[in-house]
Design a protein around this motif. Structure first.
Motif: not given
Lengths: 210, 317
Positions: A181-185, A140-143, A188
């Protein structure tokens, strides 16, 4: 050195002696940092995953290993750092330790690839535990960085926990499609990656049922 | 018999059998290609994949057979090893039985070394006499007897089935000279490979075209009486036609072909039964379209020892 070790020596041992079958390994993997994740049952896991890393990325790819297990003897530490190209992180929270996520985050920012075992331990032979959230934090830090799920089947028979001798029993290494992944938390991502590997395991079992 | 390529040092018989194998492979490749173009179906694609695998297998067999007897032996040894390695993971062995498994692997090079150095008596006795006692003892000496009957039965069986049988093909190289017979052990080996390979193909072909009544409906529904009888009869005829590769006369060749075909069928059926009990379709995935080593070589390893002993009885006795 690493290229000889993984592209020739271990590739030959795994392919010819152990009889590991490679499935879905693509040569056109995305250039640049990648997070490889897999289920974990054996010391052969990291080794077999190093053999599918593209040749020019091999020295930039680090498996992530536990400080409390591999850091406690000089030989283990030396061989992990020099032969497996591993980085050691601590599994327990200590007062003066660097936060492992920050450390791995810095590696990814420096363009390194990581080999992660999100279960965090080799666990029970032949079964997969729940994923820890580390992979979710990193992804999530590196989409933009793709997460490549790998399912390792049967390697625990060749070198089970607590044994030193490799006895050939075959196995499968299945590389899945890269997941971006783009904006999943965090949760997820963690559950989606776990699902991806569980699906690969199920498909392998179903493909050979009567 | 004249050589096809006079410059080539290989004997005329071997040149001819390679030529025949190439003709069959080319013909079937072309046939399935046309079938796939005219009537694309799952069967056509499967036949194409299988034929492609046959090309690779024939190339491996022919090259390893002809290069040098030592290469042939190492090739057969690797096949035995691959068969064992494919069987053991299916058996759900106990982690503590790993050391015994290692001893089972170690018998492979010993058995083939006995064949290479021509110690026939010890070769014949090593697995069924010595290992037959030693391996169960290794299992017992561990001191835990739970589930041990299963392992005691399985491990010596696996050695007899996949090491002892196959290693008889290496022993073909120890047969003495036979007056007037020029194809040599390589000829005999290619003869057996040809017969068992064709046996599988023809039983499949007869079964697909005429097959109605299943032989073993609960074990392997695809095997039919029509396929079995058609296959065995064709192999008997092919064995007679190809007997230039052997020192056999016409009746001996017919009997050898018949026994080889029946043994191949039996080996196939036994492997099918085991796989069905374990609940898997194929034992492995080494050969595309065929499955693993065990799926392909079950017939070979069952036919190898009977073949050797018939040849020995007829010609070298």
């Amino acid at each position: 050195m690493l290229i000889f070790l993984y592209k020739f020596f271990w590739r030959a041992v795994l392919g010819v002696v152990i009889g590991l079958r490679y499935l879905g390994v693509k040569s056109d993997v995305p250039d640049g940092p990648v997070i490889y994740i897999a289920n974990h049952n054996s010391h052969l896991d990291a080794i077999s995953m190093m053999t599918v890393v593209p040749r020019h990325r091999l020295h930039l790819t680090h498996s992530v290993a536990a400080q409390d297990f591999f850091g406690n003897s000089f030989f283990r530490k030396w061989s992990m750092e020099n032969l497996v190209n591993a980085v050691l992180i601590s599994r327990k929270k200590g007062a003066n330790d660097v936060d492992p996520i920050e450390f791995l985050d810095a590696l990814l920012r420096a363009g390194r690839s990581l080999i992660l075992f999100p279960e965090g331990t080799r666990g029970v032979p032949g079964s997969m535990g729940d994923f820890k959230r580390g992979v979710g934090h990193l992804a999530s830090r590196h989409p933009g960085i793709p997460v490549i799920p790998i399912y390792l089947d049967g390697l625990y028979r060749n070198l089970p926990k607590g044994r030193a001798m490799i006895v050939p029993f075959g196995g499968n290494l299945i590389m899945g499609e890269p997941m971006i992944f783009s904006d999943e938390d965090v949760d997820q991502i963690t559950s989606q990656t776990q699902k991806a590997i569980e699906t690969m395991a199920q498909q392998l079992r179903d493909s050979n049922r009567i | 018999m004249n050589k096809l390529i006079p410059m080539w040092g290989m004997s005329a018989e071997i040149q001819w059998v390679i030529f025949i194998i190439l003709c069959i492979l080319v013909a079937s490749s072309v046939a399935w290609f046309i079938l796939g173009k005219l009537k694309p179906s799952k069967l056509a694609t499967e036949l194409q994949v299988r034929t492609r695998s046959w090309w690779v297998m024939c190339a491996c067999f022919i090259v390893t057979t002809l290069v040098h007897p030592l290469v042939t032996l190492l090739g057969l040894m690797y096949l035995s090893y691959a068969l064992l390695r494919e069987m053991y993971p299916l058996l759900n062995l106990d982690a503590r039985e790993r050391n015994t498994v290692l001893v089972c692997y170690a018998t492979v090079p010993i058995q083939y070394a006995l064949a290479y150095f021509g110690m026939e008596t010890l070769f014949l006795a090593f697995i069924p006499v010595f290992m037959f006692v030693f391996i169960p003892f290794l299992l017992v000496v561990r001191g835990e007897t739970e589930g041990i009957v299963r392992s005691i039965s399985l491990m010596p069986y696996s050695l007899i089935a996949w090491v002892y049988g196959m290693s008889h093909l290496a022993l073909l190289f120890q047969l003495p000279e036979y007056p007037g017979f020029t194809a040599g052990p390589q000829g005999l080996l290619l003869y057996l490979i040809f017969l068992v390979g064709m046996n599988d193909v023809l039983q499949f072909a007869w079964g697909k075209t005429l097959g109605k009544r299943p032989v073993l409906p609960t074990v392997s529904p695809n095997k039919t009486w029509e396929g079995l009888i058609g296959g065995v009869l064709s192999i008997t005829l092919i064995a007679v036609a190809m007997r230039f590769l052997t020192p056999l006369n016409i009746w001996q060749a017919a009997l050898t072909g018949f026994v080889t075909a029946v043994a191949g069928f039996m080996g196939d059926a036994i492997a099918s039964g085991m796989k069905r009990d374990i609940g898997i379709k194929n034992s492995g995935h080494a050969i595309p379209g065929h499955g693993g080593y065990l799926d392909r070589l079950d017939g070979f390893s069952a036919a190898a020892a009977p073949f050797f002993h018939l040849i020995f009885f007829f010609c070298y006795h």
